[in-house]
Design a protein around this motif. Structure first.
Motif, mmCIF file in Angstrom:
data_model
loop_
_atom_site.group_PDB
_atom_site.id
_atom_site.type_symbol
_atom_site.label_atom_id
_atom_site.label_comp_id
_atom_site.label_asym_id
_atom_site.label_seq_id
_atom_site.Cartn_x
_atom_site.Cartn_y
_atom_site.Cartn_z
ATOM 1 N N UNK A 88 55.018 -15.422 65.122
ATOM 2 C CA UNK A 88 56.456 -15.557 65.376
ATOM 3 C C UNK A 88 57.264 -14.688 64.413
ATOM 4 N N UNK A 89 58.341 -14.135 64.915
ATOM 5 C CA UNK A 89 59.194 -13.275 64.103
ATOM 6 C C UNK A 89 60.646 -13.495 64.496
ATOM 7 N N UNK A 90 61.534 -13.252 63.563
ATOM 8 C CA UNK A 90 62.952 -13.360 63.849
ATOM 9 C C UNK A 90 63.432 -12.188 64.685
ATOM 10 N N UNK A 91 64.590 -12.367 65.292
ATOM 11 C CA UNK A 91 65.183 -11.331 66.131
ATOM 12 C C UNK A 91 66.553 -10.991 65.553
ATOM 13 N N UNK A 92 66.827 -9.703 65.452
ATOM 14 C CA UNK A 92 68.098 -9.249 64.896
ATOM 15 C C UNK A 92 68.610 -8.067 65.703
ATOM 16 N N UNK A 93 69.891 -7.822 65.575
ATOM 17 C CA UNK A 93 70.490 -6.588 66.085
ATOM 18 C C UNK A 93 70.934 -5.812 64.860
ATOM 19 N N UNK A 94 70.550 -4.549 64.799
ATOM 20 C CA UNK A 94 70.947 -3.681 63.705
ATOM 21 C C UNK A 94 71.949 -2.674 64.258
ATOM 22 N N UNK A 101 70.696 -1.599 68.094
ATOM 23 C CA UNK A 101 69.449 -1.897 68.796
ATOM 24 C C UNK A 101 68.923 -3.251 68.339
ATOM 25 N N UNK A 102 68.138 -3.881 69.193
ATOM 26 C CA UNK A 102 67.464 -5.134 68.864
ATOM 27 C C UNK A 102 66.173 -4.813 68.125
ATOM 28 N N UNK A 103 65.906 -5.562 67.054
ATOM 29 C CA UNK A 103 64.693 -5.354 66.271
ATOM 30 C C UNK A 103 64.030 -6.690 65.958
ATOM 31 N N UNK A 104 62.742 -6.627 65.659
ATOM 32 C CA UNK A 104 62.047 -7.806 65.152
ATOM 33 C C UNK A 104 61.185 -7.422 63.952
ATOM 34 N N UNK A 158 61.855 6.244 69.757
ATOM 35 C CA UNK A 158 63.160 5.688 70.096
ATOM 36 C C UNK A 158 64.150 6.789 70.436
ATOM 37 N N UNK A 159 64.942 6.572 71.478
ATOM 38 C CA UNK A 159 65.989 7.531 71.842
ATOM 39 C C UNK A 159 67.062 7.610 70.759
ATOM 40 N N UNK A 160 67.102 6.625 69.870
ATOM 41 C CA UNK A 160 68.099 6.592 68.803
ATOM 42 C C UNK A 160 67.539 7.062 67.451
ATOM 43 N N UNK A 161 66.318 7.560 67.415
ATOM 44 C CA UNK A 161 65.693 7.922 66.143
ATOM 45 C C UNK A 161 66.584 8.839 65.307
ATOM 46 N N UNK A 221 70.860 -7.491 75.590
ATOM 47 C CA UNK A 221 71.852 -6.428 75.776
ATOM 48 C C UNK A 221 71.541 -5.232 74.873
ATOM 49 N N UNK A 222 71.248 -5.479 73.601
ATOM 50 C CA UNK A 222 70.987 -4.379 72.671
ATOM 51 C C UNK A 222 69.564 -3.836 72.789
ATOM 52 N N UNK A 223 68.715 -4.504 73.541
ATOM 53 C CA UNK A 223 67.358 -4.000 73.777
ATOM 54 C C UNK A 223 67.304 -3.051 74.964
ATOM 55 N N UNK A 224 68.368 -3.034 75.771
ATOM 56 C CA UNK A 224 68.342 -2.145 76.942
ATOM 57 C C UNK A 224 68.478 -0.688 76.504
ATOM 58 N N UNK A 225 68.188 0.213 77.395
ATOM 59 C CA UNK A 225 68.174 1.632 77.052
ATOM 60 C C UNK A 225 69.446 2.364 77.496
#
Length: 177
Positions: free
Chosen positions: A43-49, A60-63, A83-86, A110-114
């Protein structure tokens, strides 16, 4: 200190035993897709950075977020080289980590979409150096300045020094499988 004869009796009980599976030779878990599938058990937390690059908000969404150091206060996360945002993340001077609450799955999705504009329909305000602060109530928000960018395998590890934080009472969102 008590002498051994004066110590109260202690009972140590073991967890119920189970037979581990036999080792597998040439386990396909060494492939990227299998490794991802197996690591999803953890298990891991979920965040938006979020950040801002050339006046444009990026998110973007990160874990992969975690604490790196308490003194100085450092946190880190990883961005995939595919990542397209690299390029945006490599150019960013800072980032904001928004740890999501258990009821914010739609925000994570929402933030995980491309899509090109992940901020469409999202309320935010400018924080440190103009970086986007999501207006949504989150359990923890950390504003950071980038201190290190380290290439590690197929990712770059971004380490930021925490310069401000906001904490709330919400229960964090956890991802497993």
């Amino acid at each position: 200190m008590d002498s051994p004869s004066r110590r109260p009796d202690r009972t140590i009980s073991a967890m119920p035993q189970h037979t581990p599976p036999a080792p597998v030779v040439n386990d396909p878990a060494t492939t990227p897709s299998a490794l991802r599938r197996h690591l999803a058990r953890w298990p891991t937390g979920v965040a938006v950075v979020t950040t801002v690059v050339d006046g444009r908000p990026v998110g973007k969404t990160i874990n992969s977020f975690h604490s790196t150091s308490l003194q100085p206060p450092l946190v880190g996360w990883c961005v995939d080289h595919g990542s397209s945002q690299l390029d945006d993340w490599l150019a960013a001077d800072g980032f904001v980590v928004h740890v999501l609450s258990a009821d914010q799955i739609p925000l994570a999705t929402h933030f995980a979409n491309r899509s090109a504009d992940r901020f469409a329909g999202i309320e935010w305000t400018a924080g440190l150096d103009g970086m986007p602060l999501l207006v949504a109530d989150v359990p923890l928000r950390l504003e950071c300045r980038v201190r290190h960018r380290l290439p590690v395998g197929d990712h770059t590890y971004l380490v930021g020094q925490v310069v401000d934080l906001t904490a709330g009472p919400a229960i964090p969102l956890v991802l497993q499988r």
